[in-house]
Motif scaffolding. Structure first.
Motif, PDB file in Angstrom:
ATOM      1  N   VAL A 160     -67.306  68.240 -21.047  1.00  0.00           N
ATOM      2  CA  VAL A 160     -66.459  67.496 -20.099  1.00  0.00           C
ATOM      3  C   VAL A 160     -66.923  67.766 -18.670  1.00  0.00           C
ATOM      4  O   VAL A 160     -67.128  66.841 -17.871  1.00  0.00           O
ATOM      5  CB  VAL A 160     -64.966  67.898 -20.260  1.00  0.00           C
ATOM      6  N   VAL A 161     -67.114  69.039 -18.339  1.00  0.00           N
ATOM      7  CA  VAL A 161     -67.508  69.402 -16.972  1.00  0.00           C
ATOM      8  C   VAL A 161     -68.898  68.843 -16.652  1.00  0.00           C
ATOM      9  O   VAL A 161     -69.137  68.319 -15.557  1.00  0.00           O
ATOM     10  CB  VAL A 161     -67.454  70.942 -16.785  1.00  0.00           C
ATOM     11  N   TYR A 162     -69.801  68.913 -17.620  1.00  0.00           N
ATOM     12  CA  TYR A 162     -71.148  68.369 -17.397  1.00  0.00           C
ATOM     13  C   TYR A 162     -71.064  66.882 -17.094  1.00  0.00           C
ATOM     14  O   TYR A 162     -71.689  66.378 -16.160  1.00  0.00           O
ATOM     15  CB  TYR A 162     -72.034  68.607 -18.632  1.00  0.00           C
ATOM     16  N   PHE A 163     -70.252  66.166 -17.894  1.00  0.00           N
ATOM     17  CA  PHE A 163     -70.139  64.724 -17.679  1.00  0.00           C
ATOM     18  C   PHE A 163     -69.545  64.419 -16.306  1.00  0.00           C
ATOM     19  O   PHE A 163     -70.023  63.524 -15.589  1.00  0.00           O
ATOM     20  CB  PHE A 163     -69.282  64.086 -18.780  1.00  0.00           C
ATOM     21  N   LEU A 164     -68.523  65.171 -15.913  1.00  0.00           N
ATOM     22  CA  LEU A 164     -67.854  64.891 -14.636  1.00  0.00           C
ATOM     23  C   LEU A 164     -68.724  65.244 -13.431  1.00  0.00           C
ATOM     24  O   LEU A 164     -68.581  64.671 -12.353  1.00  0.00           O
ATOM     25  CB  LEU A 164     -66.526  65.664 -14.552  1.00  0.00           C
ATOM     26  N   THR A 165     -69.637  66.177 -13.604  1.00  0.00           N
ATOM     27  CA  THR A 165     -70.457  66.602 -12.464  1.00  0.00           C
ATOM     28  C   THR A 165     -71.867  65.998 -12.479  1.00  0.00           C
ATOM     29  O   THR A 165     -72.439  65.724 -11.434  1.00  0.00           O
ATOM     30  CB  THR A 165     -70.583  68.141 -12.422  1.00  0.00           C
ATOM     31  N   LYS A 166     -72.414  65.776 -13.676  1.00  0.00           N
ATOM     32  CA  LYS A 166     -73.816  65.321 -13.740  1.00  0.00           C
ATOM     33  C   LYS A 166     -74.022  64.033 -14.525  1.00  0.00           C
ATOM     34  O   LYS A 166     -75.101  63.455 -14.496  1.00  0.00           O
ATOM     35  CB  LYS A 166     -74.687  66.415 -14.367  1.00  0.00           C
ATOM     36  N   GLY A 167     -73.033  63.607 -15.290  1.00  0.00           N
ATOM     37  CA  GLY A 167     -73.193  62.404 -16.114  1.00  0.00           C
ATOM     38  C   GLY A 167     -73.448  62.750 -17.566  1.00  0.00           C
ATOM     39  O   GLY A 167     -73.194  63.869 -18.013  1.00  0.00           O
ATOM     40  N   LEU A 168     -73.986  61.794 -18.285  1.00  0.00           N
ATOM     41  CA  LEU A 168     -74.189  61.962 -19.727  1.00  0.00           C
ATOM     42  C   LEU A 168     -75.224  63.059 -20.011  1.00  0.00           C
ATOM     43  O   LEU A 168     -76.333  63.013 -19.478  1.00  0.00           O
ATOM     44  CB  LEU A 168     -74.674  60.622 -20.297  1.00  0.00           C
ATOM     45  N   PRO A 169     -74.877  64.042 -20.836  1.00  0.00           N
ATOM     46  CA  PRO A 169     -75.876  65.069 -21.175  1.00  0.00           C
ATOM     47  C   PRO A 169     -76.919  64.541 -22.155  1.00  0.00           C
ATOM     48  O   PRO A 169     -76.709  63.508 -22.805  1.00  0.00           O
ATOM     49  CB  PRO A 169     -75.029  66.167 -21.828  1.00  0.00           C
ATOM     50  N   GLU A 170     -78.026  65.258 -22.249  1.00  0.00           N
ATOM     51  CA  GLU A 170     -79.036  64.890 -23.260  1.00  0.00           C
ATOM     52  C   GLU A 170     -78.441  65.095 -24.655  1.00  0.00           C
ATOM     53  O   GLU A 170     -77.810  66.125 -24.913  1.00  0.00           O
ATOM     54  CB  GLU A 170     -80.272  65.781 -23.096  1.00  0.00           C
ATOM     55  N   LEU A 171     -78.644  64.128 -25.533  1.00  0.00           N
ATOM     56  CA  LEU A 171     -78.055  64.198 -26.875  1.00  0.00           C
ATOM     57  C   LEU A 171     -79.153  64.272 -27.931  1.00  0.00           C
ATOM     58  O   LEU A 171     -80.240  63.711 -27.748  1.00  0.00           O
ATOM     59  CB  LEU A 171     -77.188  62.956 -27.140  1.00  0.00           C
ATOM     60  N   ASP A 172     -78.844  64.935 -29.060  1.00  0.00           N
ATOM     61  CA  ASP A 172     -79.811  64.947 -30.162  1.00  0.00           C
ATOM     62  C   ASP A 172     -79.583  63.727 -31.070  1.00  0.00           C
ATOM     63  O   ASP A 172     -78.760  62.857 -30.754  1.00  0.00           O
ATOM     64  CB  ASP A 172     -79.745  66.280 -30.936  1.00  0.00           C
ATOM     65  N   ASP A 173     -80.300  63.669 -32.188  1.00  0.00           N
ATOM     66  CA  ASP A 173     -80.214  62.504 -33.068  1.00  0.00           C
ATOM     67  C   ASP A 173     -78.818  62.297 -33.646  1.00  0.00           C
ATOM     68  O   ASP A 173     -78.473  61.188 -34.073  1.00  0.00           O
ATOM     69  CB  ASP A 173     -81.199  62.652 -34.243  1.00  0.00           C
ATOM     70  N   ALA A 174     -78.023  63.358 -33.699  1.00  0.00           N
ATOM     71  CA  ALA A 174     -76.668  63.254 -34.239  1.00  0.00           C
ATOM     72  C   ALA A 174     -75.638  63.066 -33.118  1.00  0.00           C
ATOM     73  O   ALA A 174     -74.433  63.213 -33.360  1.00  0.00           O
ATOM     74  CB  ALA A 174     -76.344  64.491 -35.073  1.00  0.00           C
TER      75      ALA A 174
END
Ligand code: SF4
Ligand code: SF4
Ligand code: F3S
Length: 265
Positions: A160-174
């Motif tokens: 949540v904090v990452y999204f609010l401060t930096k945007g979408l985090p890097e995601l894996d295949d799942a």
């Protein structure tokens, strides 16, 4: 992040056990009071709100209407889809129709727990209600997955904090943030040295198990499971393998079917 307007969060419960909410409520770093009073504005959460019935329905629709396009949607639970979704209803509406109605109005969506992410125990064979994870129920909609049964609160609040401060985090295949799910449980496990030395516990009540030998021969799925539990622990105290229980793969898609039997002895 703790100054200015707190971002609105709307949290929906579908087919689940509420263990994921319980896990988040035990967050200590930061503590849950700081999260709720200083970081986010939790505008709707059925098990934390005091009101019920028509009042709570009104609160949901007001929150969605007032913050359309701005709120973060948190989903907890799988979604029954058989027969138009009639096997899962809240307030006379199917969970499926509520998801279809509210998801497009959110700024971003986070699935908390393996039920919401991949369907969880509801989806386990024979799955008579044809339950699915929330993204799958909407035909593969973009959502950030924070799986685990339950997940560690640090992975959720960190996302949540990452999204609010930096945007979408890097995601894996799942669909999981690699920040929290980038390594296997096995590679971070305190019993790894025994695995590498070929020292395995022959039974749960053995002297070898008590000494901390590897639980692989008792069914541990740590080598196939991506999660950070050995590093962050639950309640900063322990995690299944530290407590003498094999990893059952709880953060992996379809682990109830794919990772069972959980025990081998
Ligand atoms: Fe409960 Fe596990 Fe589902 Fe979370 S993922 S709601 S803890 S069954
Ligand atoms: Fe790997 Fe499991 Fe053994 Fe830990 S207990 S080293 S995760 S097989
Ligand atoms: Fe789940 Fe395995 Fe961690 S069962 S809590 S991913 S040790």
């Amino acid at each position: 992040l703790t100054s200015g307007k707190r971002p609105p969060v709307i949290w929906l419960h579908f087919a689940e056990c509420t263990g994921c909410s319980e896990s988040v409520l035990r967050s200590t770093e930061p503590d849950i009071a700081t999260v709720l009073f200083d970081v986010i504005s939790l505008d709707y959460h059925e098990t934390l709100m005091q009101c019920a019935g028509e009042a709570i329905e009104e609160a949901l629709h007001k929150a969605v209407h007032d913050h359309e396009g701005e709120f973060v949607l948190v989903l907890e639970g799988g979604v029954p889809t058989a027969e138009g979704g009639i096997h899962g209803k809240v307030a006379g509406k199917t969970m499926l129709s509520t998801l279809e109605e509210i998801y497009p109005k959110a700024k971003a969506t986070i699935c908390l727990g393996t039920c919401a992410a991949y369907g969880g125990v509801q989806k386990a064979a024979p799955n008579p209600t044809e339950s699915k994870g929330c993204s799958e129920a909407l035909g593969g909609a973009l959502m950030v997955q924070v799986p685990g049964c339950p997940p560690n609160p640090i992975s959720f609040i960190g996302t949540v904090v990452y999204f609010l401060t930096k945007g979408l985090p890097e995601l894996d295949d799942a669909g999981r943030p690699t920040l929290f799910y980038g390594e296997t449980v096995h590679d971070q496990c305190p019993r790894l040295k025994y695995f590498e030395e070929g020292k395995f516990a022959p039974s749960f009540d053995s002297e070898e198990a008590r000494k901390g030998y590897c639980l692989y021969e008792l069914g541990c799925k740590g080598p196939d499971t991506y999660n950070n539990c050995p590093k962050v622990l639950f309640n900063q105290v322990s995690f299944p393998i530290q407590a003498g229980h094999p990893c059952i793969g709880c953060s992996e898609p379809d682990f109830w079917d794919e990772m069972s039997p959980f025990y081998e002895a």
